[in-house]
Each structure stands twice: as C-alpha cells, then as structure tokens.
Design a protein around this motif. Structure first.
Motif, PDB file in Angstrom:
ATOM      1  N   ASP A 180       3.361   4.779  -4.518  1.00  0.00           N
ATOM      2  CA  ASP A 180       1.954   4.541  -4.869  1.00  0.00           C
ATOM      3  C   ASP A 180       1.492   3.182  -4.369  1.00  0.00           C
ATOM      4  O   ASP A 180       0.384   3.037  -3.832  1.00  0.00           O
ATOM      5  N   ILE A 181       2.343   2.184  -4.561  1.00  0.00           N
ATOM      6  CA  ILE A 181       1.987   0.837  -4.098  1.00  0.00           C
ATOM      7  C   ILE A 181       1.771   0.867  -2.585  1.00  0.00           C
ATOM      8  O   ILE A 181       0.802   0.301  -2.071  1.00  0.00           O
ATOM      9  N   ALA A 182       2.672   1.559  -1.893  1.00  0.00           N
ATOM     10  CA  ALA A 182       2.552   1.683  -0.438  1.00  0.00           C
ATOM     11  C   ALA A 182       1.232   2.356  -0.061  1.00  0.00           C
ATOM     12  O   ALA A 182       0.520   1.877   0.820  1.00  0.00           O
ATOM     13  N   ASP A 183       0.893   3.439  -0.751  1.00  0.00           N
ATOM     14  CA  ASP A 183      -0.340   4.157  -0.430  1.00  0.00           C
ATOM     15  C   ASP A 183      -1.586   3.347  -0.774  1.00  0.00           C
ATOM     16  O   ASP A 183      -2.671   3.599  -0.272  1.00  0.00           O
ATOM     17  N   GLY A 186      -1.548   0.347   2.190  1.00  0.00           N
ATOM     18  CA  GLY A 186      -1.493   0.744   3.593  1.00  0.00           C
ATOM     19  C   GLY A 186      -0.148   0.474   4.224  1.00  0.00           C
ATOM     20  O   GLY A 186      -0.056   0.131   5.400  1.00  0.00           O
ATOM     21  N   LEU A 187       0.933   0.624   3.445  1.00  0.00           N
ATOM     22  CA  LEU A 187       2.283   0.377   3.952  1.00  0.00           C
ATOM     23  C   LEU A 187       3.138   1.615   3.711  1.00  0.00           C
ATOM     24  O   LEU A 187       2.628   2.674   3.364  1.00  0.00           O
ATOM     25  N   THR A 188       4.467   1.496   3.907  1.00  0.00           N
ATOM     26  CA  THR A 188       5.380   2.573   3.535  1.00  0.00           C
ATOM     27  C   THR A 188       6.227   2.112   2.357  1.00  0.00           C
ATOM     28  O   THR A 188       6.329   0.908   2.100  1.00  0.00           O
ATOM     29  N   THR A 189       6.838   3.095   1.677  1.00  0.00           N
ATOM     30  CA  THR A 189       7.743   2.790   0.571  1.00  0.00           C
ATOM     31  C   THR A 189       8.788   1.767   0.999  1.00  0.00           C
ATOM     32  O   THR A 189       9.069   0.802   0.282  1.00  0.00           O
ATOM     33  N   GLU A 190       9.380   1.971   2.142  1.00  0.00           N
ATOM     34  CA  GLU A 190      10.451   1.096   2.621  1.00  0.00           C
ATOM     35  C   GLU A 190       9.976  -0.341   2.775  1.00  0.00           C
ATOM     36  O   GLU A 190      10.670  -1.281   2.374  1.00  0.00           O
ATOM     37  N   THR A 191       8.799  -0.507   3.370  1.00  0.00           N
ATOM     38  CA  THR A 191       8.296  -1.869   3.570  1.00  0.00           C
ATOM     39  C   THR A 191       7.998  -2.545   2.237  1.00  0.00           C
ATOM     40  O   THR A 191       8.281  -3.736   2.056  1.00  0.00           O
ATOM     41  N   VAL A 192       7.450  -1.785   1.289  1.00  0.00           N
ATOM     42  CA  VAL A 192       7.194  -2.351  -0.042  1.00  0.00           C
ATOM     43  C   VAL A 192       8.509  -2.825  -0.648  1.00  0.00           C
ATOM     44  O   VAL A 192       8.629  -3.960  -1.120  1.00  0.00           O
ATOM     45  N   SER A 193       9.501  -1.963  -0.594  1.00  0.00           N
ATOM     46  CA  SER A 193      10.796  -2.283  -1.173  1.00  0.00           C
ATOM     47  C   SER A 193      11.410  -3.513  -0.503  1.00  0.00           C
ATOM     48  O   SER A 193      11.875  -4.440  -1.171  1.00  0.00           O
ATOM     49  N   ARG A 194      11.402  -3.516   0.810  1.00  0.00           N
ATOM     50  CA  ARG A 194      11.976  -4.645   1.549  1.00  0.00           C
ATOM     51  C   ARG A 194      11.261  -5.945   1.214  1.00  0.00           C
ATOM     52  O   ARG A 194      11.894  -7.004   1.076  1.00  0.00           O
ATOM     53  N   THR A 195       9.939  -5.886   1.073  1.00  0.00           N
ATOM     54  CA  THR A 195       9.186  -7.113   0.804  1.00  0.00           C
ATOM     55  C   THR A 195       9.486  -7.636  -0.598  1.00  0.00           C
ATOM     56  O   THR A 195       9.624  -8.842  -0.804  1.00  0.00           O
ATOM     57  N   PHE A 196       9.617  -6.722  -1.575  1.00  0.00           N
ATOM     58  CA  PHE A 196      10.030  -7.139  -2.915  1.00  0.00           C
ATOM     59  C   PHE A 196      11.389  -7.839  -2.843  1.00  0.00           C
ATOM     60  O   PHE A 196      11.588  -8.920  -3.407  1.00  0.00           O
TER      61      PHE A 196
END
Lengths: 241, 241
Positions: A180-183, A186-196
């Motif tokens: 949801d955060i990704a959507d 404007g990112l992907t799940t993976e990028t959100v996770s990696r950035t966290f």
DNA sequence: CACAGGCATTGATTCAGGTCAAGGATTGTT
DNA sequence: AACAATCCTTGACCTGAATCAATGCCTGTG
C-alpha cells in the motif's frame, strides 16, 4: 448508536461548525455504518449514491489502470469525507484497511441540507481546499522526489496527522502494508522495504514490527524529506476567502 | 474596461450561476488585471491577499523544492481560479506563460460576498471538487504511468480542455515550453522531446513548430494513454451532493 | 501448537528515463 | 539582416528504481 455529541472526529470534520440543533438535523438524515478490514465500499465507476464521513479507522482511496497498476491517492482517517463523483459515478475506489466506522449520507438528502445549512457547505469547501493542497504536495512528491525523500515525507506526514488528531506523533502507526505504501508513493514493495532498511541502518528510524516506526532522529528525517515548509503543513480550517 | 456580461470565461467559472444584479455586485468588488508573459504574480509563501479568476491566457502553477527542482501542479486557463492559501500565505507560485487577463478579488471583500451570495460558494465548491479529481488523475499519471503514457494523456487532456472552452480540439495548442511540460509530467526536457519524436515517427502526431501538435491518429493516442474513462473526463458542473 | 497464506526482506540483474554534451531551430531585437 | 538568447533535438552513457527470484517472518485459524 453513535451520537454526534461524542464523536471523536467532530473537531476536524464537516460537522465542526454546527450547534446542537443543527447536529441533530444532520443526524436525522445520517446512518451509522461499520466496515470490516478489507471491505471495498466504494467502487470507481459505480453509481455515486452515498457520501461517507469517517469517524474511525483508516481507508485507502485508489484508482486502477486497465492492466492492474494501482495508485493510492490518499489514506483517509477520522474526519475525512469520501465519495467524490463525476457524472454521477464514483471517481475512485475505497477499501477499509482497518475496521472502519463512518456516517453515511444519501446524496439527495445531503443536498437538501446544504440549502438549509450553508455552514456545512462552507465547512466542506474548506476541507476540499485542504485536500487540494495535500494533493498538490503529493504531486511534488510523485513527480520530483527520490524514493528516500518520499519515504521520509510519508513518515512525517503520518506523524503530523496523528498529532492533529490528538494522538502521539511518535512512534508512527502504519496500518497499511508495504505494498500500500508503495502504491501511494509511486514505488514498489521492494524499494519501500529497502529504504526502510537503509534508514534503520542510519539510525534515523527503528522498525517496530510491520506496522510501527519509531522516529529516532527527527531532524535527520526532516532533512531527508526536504520539505522546508513543515510547520506550515496543514492549518486545520483555512477557508478559501 | 472588462464587463462580466461579455466575459468569455463566464460559462465555466464561479460567476456562472449569477444573474445580472449579482454579477454587478461581484464586479463592484473586483478589479481587472493584465499580466505579461513571464510575470510571476503569485509567490509561494507570500501573504495571500488576493484571489484571481482567469479570463484569458495560460498560467503555470508550481512548487519548488529547496534545490530548485520544480513540479508544475497545473496549467490554468480561462475560468480557473487561483490563490489557494495555507495559514494566510499562498500555497504555490503562479507564472503567466502567455499574456493573461484576470479578475482580482481581495480576500476580505470576497468573504463578505460569500455571505451575501452563497451561490458563489456552491459554485466554487463544485470547481474545487473538479480540481481535486483532476489532481487525483494527475497522481495516477505521476505515480504509475510511463513517459509515453504521460505524454499521450497530456495531449488528450489539453485537447479536451480546448473543446470544453469552445475551441478546436485539434491541432492542440501548447503555449508552454518542453521544460514546462517536463515539470508538469515529472520528466525531463529530453525525455519529452524524445517521446514527441517517437510518436511523430509512428505517425500518431505531427509537430507544428514548437507550440502545436496535430493529432493524426486519435485512437492510437487514446490507446497509448491507457485511460479507459476518457469521456467521463470532466462533467463541467458536478456538485458534491 | 502447528501450519498455511500472506507479508516482508534481501540479493542479482535489467532497463526506463536521467544526465551530460553538442548541435540545430526559433524568436525576438537592434 | 544579423545577432543573441532561448528553446529544442539528438546522441552516448549512467543510474535509481524496477523486475525477477528466493527466503524468512508474522498472524490468524483450527
């Protein structure tokens, strides 16, 4: 039965300006409603018969492209209204991501009440303007910010919203999933996770399970977000004029 | 001197609902204004003393990040209003990209008129809702569409807006520069240029100098834009309820 | 408590669009 | 007409985030 007098959303929604009598009038055309987590209660393109005013819980508002790509345009919380229509059909879909309670209005009845109580209309104009400004901030984020800046801005804005609703600004609650955060950003799940993970590594935040973030270094987070205008962020009741 | 009766923007702006007397009342608190191309007449953060209603020309509305990155949140045309404020200061900057004419209102006076003529307030609520829906479409574009899809969507939306204002939908006029288009679509000048060239190569469009595009294959362009809901695109006067 | 299904993380690799750099086309000005 | 000045296009190359692919971790259920 829910009563407006004790509504926890009252101080920051369209009912704010009303006195007891007017509130009763409003309550008379309203019905309380509850949705379980996961319920999609507004579907883009369906006849827009109702308007909703959230009293608790979190809702994701989103639009889909033909191939399934999803853009979440906002997370709605207590006090926010839902149900914008375009040519008689809903302009977006809305799904509860936690259990949700809300007031439901039928459009024709609400229209009648607008004529009776122009205060409500004014209040809604103010809310709409605030939403429009938030939408413009989001366009800056989506069009011009890096993944890192997006995540930082997102955490700060969730924190601010919590504070405005009289809850602690830290730790930040994240009722939504990484997807949801990704959507939303404007990112992907993976990028959100990696950035966290990256921010955690820099001791800027601390992850508390999947649905909580502790801000350890607020200044650093603000710096990363790069939004000079942080405090200006949301005057609750700006009016158009 | 401009007179409201002959205003070409009247049919699609906030004055739409007013009769002759009310229009005169409105005109009494309004002053006509003209800005040359290139004039920045609203600056983000400055005291928000005035509200503007465009009657001709095109304006870019934008926000800047500290390092100079720019996001244009909209191109405003006849009938659009300008001057959203947050805590008494403007929420964005606005620059004329062609010569512009507009009606200027001072906030306190307009506020007074709102009380006198609630119709105006209702009309503005409708306009604000439409802008909010447009903002949501733009979020989908910025968050989830490819460069190709963004350019196609952009051309179609400009074409639609022209038609709604009673001008031909083809060829499409582009008063802004490639850089402005890039700042609106979250791209770079180079990518905008390359994408135009690509669409030209596919015989979907024809470039007519720097400020015009002839749509040669509308169906293809709609297909590329990937927005199923094209006709639903903008009911002029949807109301909230 | 076990276990299944969704959710989150991490790694390896790819690619769309950004960046850097050089010309070419417009546009307005003297 | 010559000129800047700005804007646009094109090419070569690079990179941030996407994609593809495991693997690990919650969380609710029987």
């Amino acid at each position: 039965m829910h009563t407006c007098e004790h509504c926890e959303a009252r101080s920051f929604n369209m009912c704010n300006a009303l006195d007891a009598d007017e509130l009763a009038r409003l309550a008379s055309i309203m019905s309380d409603q509850r949705f379980e987590a996961g319920t999609t209660f507004i579907e883009e393109g369906a006849p827009a018969d109702d308007l909703f005013n959230l009293t608790s819980g979190t809702v994701k508002v989103f639009k889909l492209l033909a191939d399934g790509r999803c853009q979440i345009t906002g997370f709605m919380m207590a006090g926010d209204f839902l149900g914008l229509s375009r040519g008689g059909t809903y302009a977006y879909s809305a799904t509860a991501i936690t259990p949700v309670t809300c007031c439901r209005f039928q459009r024709p009845q609400l229209r009648g009440l607008f004529n009776e109580l122009p205060k409500i209309e004014r209040q809604m104009l103010g809310l709409a303007m605030n939403e429009l400004m938030a939408a413009q901030d989001q366009m800056v984020l989506l069009g011009r910010k890096t993944a890192r800046e997006r995540i930082a801005s997102f955490l700060l804005s969730l924190s601010d919203r919590a504070v405005r609703r009289g809850r602690p600004g830290n730790p930040v609650e994240l009722p939504m999933t990484r997807g949801d955060i990704a959507d939303y950003l404007g990112l992907t799940t993976e990028t959100v996770s990696r950035t966290f993970t990256q921010l955690k590594g820099e001791a800027v935040i601390l992850l508390k399970g999947n649905h909580g973030v502790d801000i350890q270094d607020l200044d650093a987070l603000v710096e990363i977000a790069g939004q000079e205008d942080r405090e200006a962020c949301f005057h609750p009741f700006d009016q158009i004029a």
